[in-house]
Design an enzyme around this catalytic site. Sequence first.
Site, PDB file in Angstrom:
ATOM      1  N   ASP A 112       0.944  -1.269   0.051  1.00 45.53           N
ATOM      2  CA  ASP A 112      -0.193   0.046   0.205  1.00 45.53           C
ATOM      3  C   ASP A 112       1.007   1.182   0.109  1.00 45.53           C
ATOM      4  O   ASP A 112       2.201   0.965   0.230  1.00 45.53           O
ATOM      5  CB  ASP A 112      -0.821  -0.020   1.358  1.00 45.53           C
ATOM      6  CG  ASP A 112      -1.902   1.415   1.516  1.00 45.53           C
ATOM      7  OD1 ASP A 112      -2.482   1.810   0.265  1.00 45.53           O
ATOM      8  OD2 ASP A 112      -2.181   1.774   2.496  1.00 45.53           O
TER       9      ASP A 112
ATOM     10  N   THR B 258      -8.151   2.146   1.132  1.00 45.96           N
ATOM     11  CA  THR B 258      -7.938   1.240   2.389  1.00 45.96           C
ATOM     12  C   THR B 258      -8.089   1.859   3.657  1.00 45.96           C
ATOM     13  O   THR B 258      -7.658   1.077   4.510  1.00 45.96           O
ATOM     14  CB  THR B 258      -6.671   0.630   1.877  1.00 45.96           C
ATOM     15  OG1 THR B 258      -5.576   1.408   1.496  1.00 45.96           O
ATOM     16  CG2 THR B 258      -6.830  -0.473   0.873  1.00 45.96           C
ATOM     17  N   HIS B 259      -8.100   3.194   3.444  1.00 47.65           N
ATOM     18  CA  HIS B 259      -8.059   4.182   4.943  1.00 47.65           C
ATOM     19  C   HIS B 259      -9.470   3.926   5.298  1.00 47.65           C
ATOM     20  O   HIS B 259      -9.745   4.235   6.369  1.00 47.65           O
ATOM     21  CB  HIS B 259      -7.716   5.382   4.700  1.00 47.65           C
ATOM     22  CG  HIS B 259      -6.151   5.522   4.766  1.00 47.65           C
ATOM     23  ND1 HIS B 259      -5.326   5.030   3.885  1.00 47.65           N
ATOM     24  CD2 HIS B 259      -5.501   6.372   5.756  1.00 47.65           C
ATOM     25  CE1 HIS B 259      -3.846   5.354   4.172  1.00 47.65           C
ATOM     26  NE2 HIS B 259      -4.178   6.543   5.240  1.00 47.65           N
TER      27      HIS B 259
HETATM   28  N1  DGL Z   1      -4.003   3.725   0.187  1.00 46.71           N
HETATM   29  C1  DGL Z   1      -4.742   4.719  -0.683  1.00 46.71           C
HETATM   30  C2  DGL Z   1      -5.915   4.265  -1.450  1.00 46.71           C
HETATM   31  O1  DGL Z   1      -6.367   3.170  -1.069  1.00 46.71           O
HETATM   32  C3  DGL Z   1      -5.016   5.833   0.127  1.00 46.71           C
HETATM   33  C4  DGL Z   1      -3.831   6.804   0.595  1.00 46.71           C
HETATM   34  C5  DGL Z   1      -3.061   7.472  -0.740  1.00 46.71           C
HETATM   35  O2  DGL Z   1      -3.551   8.479  -1.134  1.00 46.71           O
HETATM   36  O3  DGL Z   1      -2.108   6.986  -0.780  1.00 46.71           O
HETATM   37  O4  DGL Z   1      -6.206   4.604  -2.416  1.00 46.71           O
END
Ligand code: DGL
Length: 272
Positions: free
Chosen positions: A6, A181-182
């Site tokens: 991630d 994913t947040h």
């Molecule tokens: N992990 C990212 C997503 O799922 C969110 C955080 C980011 O913008 O890097 O889109």
Amino acid sequence: MIGIFDSGVGGMTVAKAIEKTLPEYRLVYFGDLARTPYGSKSPETIIRYARENTEFLISKGAKLIIIACNSAASVATETLKEEFDLPIFEVISPAIKKAVATSKTGRIGIIGTRATITSGVYEKKIRKQNSSFKVYSTPCPLLVPLVEEGWFEKRETKMILRRYLHPLKLKQVDSLVLGCTHYPLLKDLIRPRIGKRVKVIDSSEEVAADLKSYLREHSSFAKELTQNGRHHYYVSDITYTAHSIAQRIFGREIQLNKTTYAPQSGEVKSEK
Ligand code: DGL
């Protein structure tokens, strides 16, 4: 090992769901905290990062990759599948499968980062499965920083959520995909604001279920995956809130190993 990456620690929501669903397998996680966020970056940059993260996980023994970042999954999946000869999973397709299967009215809402929403990947994939479905998406760029700051109980977070979700409520969606994913960390705040009748789809649970059936169908490959030892969590930087978010996700202390991994330009394949 099952490799998961991630842009940061949000993808640990996926690692946690996999740990719960498939406790016998070992995980190696990479959170690219030095280069986060991905959600505001261009597809070319995200593809380069995704490729480097995959190379790093393979160097640590990963035999299967999960792109646990919607922003990366939305723009880099095809490239990774073309360039790497190992199974690649991502968080978008299983969530779509669930949304299409559960929606009764065919009105689906998607929330995610700008990169994810701008890619239009959810609309394309949902409409490919059923062209009569209506997809309404809203970029929610303020949510990742709010999660990173641990602003779960703040009035401002609830206000911002209400503001982002309002247009989807007006469209009377009956399913809402958490396309970042947040966002599972905000699930309890999202549910009452989108409405109790709306099914909230958490991609972390769906990808874990999908992986479980894949491993059941590919039992000889599954046996090649490490089934003992411990999970490893690597990050490219330890940011101020990294430990507390990881602890909030897992409900226990997580040892984050800062890797000195620096992409070697010579090893990185040229961009298409
Ligand atoms: N992990 C990212 C997503 O799922 C969110 C955080 C980011 O913008 O890097 O889109």
